[in-house]
Write an enzyme that holds these catalytic residues in place. Structure first.
Site, PDB file in Angstrom:
ATOM      1  N   ALA A 201       0.888  -0.907   0.079  1.00 54.59           N
ATOM      2  CA  ALA A 201       0.110  -0.577   0.005  1.00 54.59           C
ATOM      3  C   ALA A 201       0.587   1.366  -0.082  1.00 54.59           C
ATOM      4  O   ALA A 201       0.806   2.070  -1.119  1.00 54.59           O
ATOM      5  CB  ALA A 201      -0.902  -0.020   0.958  1.00 54.59           C
TER       6      ALA A 201
ATOM      7  N   SER B  68       0.956  -5.219  -3.696  1.00 56.04           N
ATOM      8  CA  SER B  68      -0.370  -4.438  -4.131  1.00 56.04           C
ATOM      9  C   SER B  68      -1.374  -5.061  -4.019  1.00 56.04           C
ATOM     10  O   SER B  68      -2.454  -5.773  -5.139  1.00 56.04           O
ATOM     11  CB  SER B  68      -0.720  -3.574  -5.320  1.00 56.04           C
TER      12      SER B  68
ATOM     13  N   ALA C 159      -5.130  -6.999  -1.239  1.00 56.98           N
ATOM     14  CA  ALA C 159      -5.920  -6.345  -0.108  1.00 56.98           C
ATOM     15  C   ALA C 159      -5.299  -7.287   0.607  1.00 56.98           C
ATOM     16  O   ALA C 159      -6.186  -8.406   1.268  1.00 56.98           O
ATOM     17  CB  ALA C 159      -6.646  -6.176  -0.412  1.00 56.98           C
TER      18      ALA C 159
ATOM     19  N   CYS D 232      -6.752  -6.939   3.784  1.00 55.81           N
ATOM     20  CA  CYS D 232      -7.729  -6.657   4.820  1.00 55.81           C
ATOM     21  C   CYS D 232      -8.521  -7.786   4.525  1.00 55.81           C
ATOM     22  O   CYS D 232      -9.545  -8.075   4.484  1.00 55.81           O
ATOM     23  CB  CYS D 232      -8.290  -5.596   4.915  1.00 55.81           C
TER      24      CYS D 232
ATOM     25  N   ASN E 119      -1.700   4.260   2.709  1.00 57.61           N
ATOM     26  CA  ASN E 119      -1.985   5.293   1.472  1.00 57.61           C
ATOM     27  C   ASN E 119      -2.158   6.569   1.447  1.00 57.61           C
ATOM     28  O   ASN E 119      -0.784   6.730   0.309  1.00 57.61           O
ATOM     29  CB  ASN E 119      -3.426   3.976   0.668  1.00 57.61           C
TER      30      ASN E 119
ATOM     31  N   TRP F 145     -34.408  14.250  13.641  1.00 55.89           N
ATOM     32  CA  TRP F 145     -32.834  13.923  14.047  1.00 55.89           C
ATOM     33  C   TRP F 145     -32.410  12.393  14.177  1.00 55.89           C
ATOM     34  O   TRP F 145     -32.661  11.894  14.543  1.00 55.89           O
ATOM     35  CB  TRP F 145     -32.655  13.851  16.014  1.00 55.89           C
TER      36      TRP F 145
END
Length: 439
Positions: free
Chosen positions: A10, A38, A40, A42, A299, A428
């Site tokens: 990253a 590069s 992933a 995660c 990153n 709200w």
């Protein structure tokens, strides 16, 4: 200009692409210890669990793409063992290369304490694609009894995915609760979900070591409280920066071993930068450097480092500690500081919490959303927040992260102009309703 980057994931490749785009004369060499660029990290638990079908889905760009399309000398299986800062040379086994400017983006590695017999087969960590491949191969063919050591975000993601894949799962955690970066009032929901899904929770367990069979396979985990039979162990107790090769360089490290950097990602050494999981991050709320290794930070820091290396000054404006992850049908999110972190800093603070519908209460799709906010007792500046629910968590966490980034108060939260329509929100917003409960 001869740029050398240590690390091809990253931070390293974010920097490399900025050099490509902003310096037409750039000579860029990237030295990657492994074979993948590069990818992933995660996504690895979800590949193990089967949600991601193919390894290729995890790779954004391979080394060959960087070489052919972008003209980067992207090398694999090039592990750096030392740096000669006087001669500006990077050294590894069977190679040595000079640099004009150097970026250290060497990442972090899983931490495995010095437990007895931690060399046994069947004990794994999860950080790389090869790590995931080994676990996937071991899980094939039969239902396994799996022990996950560690109840943080990675431990929970792994536990969820191997459980969903049909395996029997136990989590061993040395603390009294899971997800210690959440407050106790919030982690009760996580415990309930784990038990509901059939995961066995063994809390307050300090690991002593492991036992194995005659073939060297792990068969049990020994703790201070019990002996737990197991077929496979996945250790998820945190990471350590990959900075051991920097010994004798004089580079400044923090207590975690992370490289200290300024807001331009510069180290204390001339023409040497650092970014990502091997480096510190500036925290906007505490106004101090911290170590919170996450892909989002890597990153951003890599991009900033690349721009500064090629003479386009850009400041890294810092983090507020935002994290989000899934645990079965729950979304767990937090940003800013927890109560424990605030107390360690000695701030005078208050908390307010609520259970509210994530959209209009009369709308048929509403789901409960649990919110907890921390704020400065004197100034009412927001200090942090935590969110757990099945829907609407990410939206509220990101709104609060933005508020924290800009130093907003609880009253500021109340006055935000947020979208309203019954399928999406109440008049709200739940975040605002929670903030109003302080008075």
């Amino acid at each position: 200009m001869n740029y050398v980057i240590i690390g091809g994931d990253a931070a390293g490749m974010s920097a490399a692409m900025q050099l490509v785009r902003n310096d037409a004369q750039a000579d860029i060499t990237v030295l990657e210890k492994g074979e993948y660029y590069s990818y992933a990290q995660c996504g690895l638990p979800y590949w193990i669990g089967g949600d991601i079908e193919k390894e290729e889905k995890l790779v954004a760009r391979d080394a060959e793409t960087y070489r052919i399309k972008h003209g980067i000398d992207a090398r694999t299986e090039h592990e750096v063992t030392s740096i000669n800062v006087d001669e500006k040379r990077v050294i590894g086994k069977n190679f040595e290369i000079g640099y004009d400017k150097l970026l250290i983006a060497s990442g972090a590695r899983p931490f495995v304490p010095d437990w007895d017999n931690n060399h046994l087969k069947g004990i794994y960590t999860l950080k790389t694609i090869p790590d995931a491949k080994k676990i996937i191969q071991r899980l094939k063919g039969k239902r396994r009894n799996i022990t996950v050591i560690g109840g943080g975000s990675i431990g929970l993601e792994i536990a969820e995915n191997v459980c969903k894949a049909g395996h029997k799962v136990r989590i061993l955690e040395r603390s009294a609760r899971l997800a210690m970066n959440f407050d106790k009032e919030m982690t009760d929901h996580i415990h309930e979900k784990a038990i509901e899904e059939g995961i066995q929770l063994d809390l307050n367990h300090d690991i002593i070591g492991f036992e194995g069979d005659e073939e060297g396979n792990v068969t049990s985990v020994i703790t201070n409280l019990s002996t737990c039979e197991t077929d496979l162990v996945i250790v998820a107790v945190g990471v350590r920066p990959n900075t051991d090769f920097l010994t004798d360089t004089g580079i400044h490290l923090d207590k975690h071993g992370a490289i200290k950097v300024n807001r331009y990602m510069e180290t204390n050494l001339k023409d040497v930068y650092a970014a990502g999981d091997c480096a510190t991050q500036y925290h906007r709320i505490t106004n101090k450097d911290t170590y919170l290794p996450l892909g989002t930070h890597a990153n951003k820091q890599g991009r900033i480092a690349g721009l500064n290396m090629c003479g386009k000054p850009r400041v890294f404006k810092g983090i507020v500690g935002t994290q989000i992850y899934q645990f079965f049908d729950l979304t767990l999110a937090r940003t800013g500081l927890s109560s424990r972190e605030i107390e360690e800093l000695g701030y005078a603070y208050k908390c307010v919490q609520a259970r509210l519908p994530h959209v209009a209460a009369y709308y048929p799709t509403h789901e409960p959303l649990f919110i907890r906010l921390q704020y400065n007792e004197k100034t009412e500046e927001v200090l942090g927040g935590q969110f757990i629910g099945t829907k609407g968590v990410d939206k509220r966490c990101d709104v609060l992260a933005t508020a924290l980034y800009h130093g907003m108060t609880m009253q500021d939260l109340e006055e935000l102009d947020l979208g309203y329509s019954p399928p999406f929100n109440s008049v709200w917003d739940p975040l605002q309703q929670t903030a109003r409960r302080r008075s």
